[in-house]
Scaffold this active site. Structure first.
Site, PDB file in Angstrom:
ATOM      1  N   TYR A 194       0.818  -1.224   0.000  1.00  0.00           N
ATOM      2  CA  TYR A 194       0.000   0.000   0.000  1.00  0.00           C
ATOM      3  C   TYR A 194       0.850   1.273   0.000  1.00  0.00           C
ATOM      4  O   TYR A 194       0.394   2.316   0.449  1.00  0.00           O
ATOM      5  CB  TYR A 194      -0.934  -0.017   1.202  1.00  0.00           C
ATOM      6  CG  TYR A 194      -2.192  -0.848   0.990  1.00  0.00           C
ATOM      7  CD1 TYR A 194      -3.060  -0.592  -0.078  1.00  0.00           C
ATOM      8  CD2 TYR A 194      -2.529  -1.876   1.864  1.00  0.00           C
ATOM      9  CE1 TYR A 194      -4.203  -1.350  -0.273  1.00  0.00           C
ATOM     10  CE2 TYR A 194      -3.685  -2.644   1.667  1.00  0.00           C
ATOM     11  CZ  TYR A 194      -4.514  -2.358   0.599  1.00  0.00           C
ATOM     12  OH  TYR A 194      -5.658  -3.096   0.399  1.00  0.00           O
ATOM     13  N   PHE A 208      -5.836   7.540   6.461  1.00  0.00           N
ATOM     14  CA  PHE A 208      -6.329   6.195   6.733  1.00  0.00           C
ATOM     15  C   PHE A 208      -5.232   5.135   6.693  1.00  0.00           C
ATOM     16  O   PHE A 208      -5.500   3.956   6.902  1.00  0.00           O
ATOM     17  CB  PHE A 208      -7.450   5.815   5.742  1.00  0.00           C
ATOM     18  CG  PHE A 208      -7.049   5.823   4.281  1.00  0.00           C
ATOM     19  CD1 PHE A 208      -6.423   4.726   3.709  1.00  0.00           C
ATOM     20  CD2 PHE A 208      -7.312   6.939   3.486  1.00  0.00           C
ATOM     21  CE1 PHE A 208      -6.058   4.729   2.363  1.00  0.00           C
ATOM     22  CE2 PHE A 208      -6.954   6.946   2.137  1.00  0.00           C
ATOM     23  CZ  PHE A 208      -6.315   5.838   1.575  1.00  0.00           C
ATOM     24  N   ARG A 238     -11.449  -5.370 -11.558  1.00  0.00           N
ATOM     25  CA  ARG A 238     -11.862  -4.118 -10.897  1.00  0.00           C
ATOM     26  C   ARG A 238     -13.363  -3.915 -11.041  1.00  0.00           C
ATOM     27  O   ARG A 238     -14.029  -3.438 -10.112  1.00  0.00           O
ATOM     28  CB  ARG A 238     -11.101  -2.919 -11.494  1.00  0.00           C
ATOM     29  CG  ARG A 238      -9.618  -2.895 -11.172  1.00  0.00           C
ATOM     30  CD  ARG A 238      -9.305  -2.502  -9.754  1.00  0.00           C
ATOM     31  NE  ARG A 238      -9.625  -1.096  -9.476  1.00  0.00           N
ATOM     32  CZ  ARG A 238      -9.269  -0.457  -8.365  1.00  0.00           C
ATOM     33  NH1 ARG A 238      -8.581  -1.090  -7.415  1.00  0.00           N
ATOM     34  NH2 ARG A 238      -9.601   0.797  -8.179  1.00  0.00           N
ATOM     35  N   THR A 274     -14.789   1.455  -4.075  1.00  0.00           N
ATOM     36  CA  THR A 274     -14.046   1.233  -2.830  1.00  0.00           C
ATOM     37  C   THR A 274     -14.963   1.093  -1.613  1.00  0.00           C
ATOM     38  O   THR A 274     -14.775   0.204  -0.788  1.00  0.00           O
ATOM     39  CB  THR A 274     -13.034   2.380  -2.613  1.00  0.00           C
ATOM     40  OG1 THR A 274     -12.166   2.442  -3.747  1.00  0.00           O
ATOM     41  CG2 THR A 274     -12.220   2.179  -1.359  1.00  0.00           C
ATOM     42  N   ARG A 305     -18.058  -5.991  -3.609  1.00  0.00           N
ATOM     43  CA  ARG A 305     -18.230  -5.049  -2.498  1.00  0.00           C
ATOM     44  C   ARG A 305     -19.689  -4.591  -2.383  1.00  0.00           C
ATOM     45  O   ARG A 305     -20.199  -4.387  -1.278  1.00  0.00           O
ATOM     46  CB  ARG A 305     -17.306  -3.845  -2.690  1.00  0.00           C
ATOM     47  CG  ARG A 305     -15.830  -4.182  -2.432  1.00  0.00           C
ATOM     48  CD  ARG A 305     -14.930  -3.073  -2.937  1.00  0.00           C
ATOM     49  NE  ARG A 305     -13.532  -3.257  -2.561  1.00  0.00           N
ATOM     50  CZ  ARG A 305     -12.535  -2.538  -3.058  1.00  0.00           C
ATOM     51  NH1 ARG A 305     -12.784  -1.590  -3.959  1.00  0.00           N
ATOM     52  NH2 ARG A 305     -11.292  -2.757  -2.663  1.00  0.00           N
ATOM     53  N   GLU A 365       2.738  -5.543  -8.084  1.00  0.00           N
ATOM     54  CA  GLU A 365       2.138  -6.311  -6.987  1.00  0.00           C
ATOM     55  C   GLU A 365       2.365  -7.821  -7.156  1.00  0.00           C
ATOM     56  O   GLU A 365       2.590  -8.527  -6.179  1.00  0.00           O
ATOM     57  CB  GLU A 365       0.648  -5.977  -6.887  1.00  0.00           C
ATOM     58  CG  GLU A 365       0.430  -4.524  -6.474  1.00  0.00           C
ATOM     59  CD  GLU A 365      -1.018  -4.065  -6.572  1.00  0.00           C
ATOM     60  OE1 GLU A 365      -1.902  -4.891  -6.890  1.00  0.00           O
ATOM     61  OE2 GLU A 365      -1.265  -2.862  -6.336  1.00  0.00           O
TER      62      GLU A 365
HETATM   63  P1  DAT Z   1      -9.235   0.337  -3.817  1.00  0.00           P
HETATM   64  O1  DAT Z   1      -9.036  -0.775  -2.830  1.00  0.00           O
HETATM   65  O2  DAT Z   1     -10.662   0.407  -4.294  1.00  0.00           O
HETATM   66  O3  DAT Z   1      -8.233   0.300  -4.932  1.00  0.00           O
HETATM   67  P2  DAT Z   1      -7.709   2.573  -2.766  1.00  0.00           P
HETATM   68  O4  DAT Z   1      -6.526   2.020  -3.479  1.00  0.00           O
HETATM   69  O5  DAT Z   1      -8.063   4.012  -3.008  1.00  0.00           O
HETATM   70  O6  DAT Z   1      -9.024   1.701  -3.031  1.00  0.00           O
HETATM   71  O7  DAT Z   1      -7.501   2.413  -1.204  1.00  0.00           O
HETATM   72  C1  DAT Z   1      -6.915   1.226  -0.684  1.00  0.00           C
HETATM   73  C2  DAT Z   1      -7.712   0.799   0.521  1.00  0.00           C
HETATM   74  O8  DAT Z   1      -7.599   1.764   1.543  1.00  0.00           O
HETATM   75  C3  DAT Z   1      -9.221   0.669   0.254  1.00  0.00           C
HETATM   76  O9  DAT Z   1      -9.567  -0.599  -0.272  1.00  0.00           O
HETATM   77  C4  DAT Z   1      -9.788   0.887   1.615  1.00  0.00           C
HETATM   78  C5  DAT Z   1      -8.832   1.894   2.236  1.00  0.00           C
HETATM   79  N1  DAT Z   1      -9.321   3.270   2.056  1.00  0.00           N
HETATM   80  C6  DAT Z   1      -9.249   4.008   0.933  1.00  0.00           C
HETATM   81  N2  DAT Z   1      -9.794   5.222   1.100  1.00  0.00           N
HETATM   82  C7  DAT Z   1     -10.216   5.239   2.397  1.00  0.00           C
HETATM   83  C8  DAT Z   1     -10.867   6.215   3.212  1.00  0.00           C
HETATM   84  N3  DAT Z   1     -11.164   7.429   2.741  1.00  0.00           N
HETATM   85  N4  DAT Z   1     -11.147   5.870   4.486  1.00  0.00           N
HETATM   86  C9  DAT Z   1     -10.823   4.655   4.974  1.00  0.00           C
HETATM   87  N5  DAT Z   1     -10.213   3.704   4.270  1.00  0.00           N
HETATM   88  C10 DAT Z   1      -9.911   3.988   2.999  1.00  0.00           C
HETATM   89 MG    MG Z   2      -6.173   0.629  -4.894  1.00  0.00          MG
END
Ligand code: DAT
Ligand code: MG
Length: 151
Positions: free
Chosen positions: A51, A59, A87, A93, A104, A128
């Site tokens: 990540y 977060f 996706r 998300t 989801r 990844e």
């Molecule tokens: P995704 O998993 O849809 O690719 P992302 O890469 O933007 O989403 O974020 C990675 C993870 O982090 C996501 O699955 C859940 C968490 N996350 C993202 N935005 C968040 C937020 N605003 N508050 C809490 N958790 C969050």
């Molecule tokens: Mg992501």
């Protein structure tokens, strides 16, 4: 579209809720092919690498704590256009905003505990996959269903 491999992770909530089979079943029924699969209790450093793009965000600490809280199931998934297809199957998300019919959207209400990770681009998938799998762990084989999955 090209034949691609993407990296999916059934997150700790999916394992804890007994939804791994439901999730894998959706991928299989779609016609996607498993190329690698393993259960991992993720070390903190690996979670932070996975990540890395979110480091410093509000977060992030909670995300890493959640992601390392219990085992996950890591998968390499193959198919034509599999990165974007997965996706789409995963959905938005936040589970409250994700469309019905998506993983989801059908299975959760949380923004953070959202069941599954999927690579978001060819570049992410390549990064990844090499982070989570050795080459020898990815199995090349021809599924007998391919002639019907694709025209
Ligand atoms: P995704 O998993 O849809 O690719 P992302 O890469 O933007 O989403 O974020 C990675 C993870 O982090 C996501 O699955 C859940 C968490 N996350 C993202 N935005 C968040 C937020 N605003 N508050 C809490 N958790 C969050
Ligand atoms: Mg992501």
């Amino acid at each position: 579209a090209a034949f691609e491999t993407t990296l999916l992770i059934a997150k700790p909530d999916a394992v804890q809720r007994g939804l791994v089979g439901e999730i894998v079943g959706r991928l299989e029924r779609k016609g996607l092919q498993l190329a690698g699969m393993k259960l991992v209790h993720v070390p903190r450093k690996l979670a932070e690498q996975h990540y890395a793009e979110h480091a410093g965000k509000g977060f992030f600490d909670g995300l890493i704590a959640f992601f390392t809280s219990a085992p996950v199931v890591v998968m390499a998934v193959r198919g034509v256009g599999s990165i974007a297809v997965c996706r789409t199957l995963i959905g938005a998300t936040n589970g409250r905003l994700a469309a019905p019919g998506t993983i989801r959207g059908d299975l959760g209400l949380s923004g953070g505990h959202n069941l599954i990770h999927g690579s978001d681009s060819p570049e992410s998938a390549e990064r990844e996959l090499s982070l989570w799998f050795d080459d020898a762990e990815l199995i090349d084989y021809t599924s007998s269903s391919q002639g019907d999955v694709y025209d």
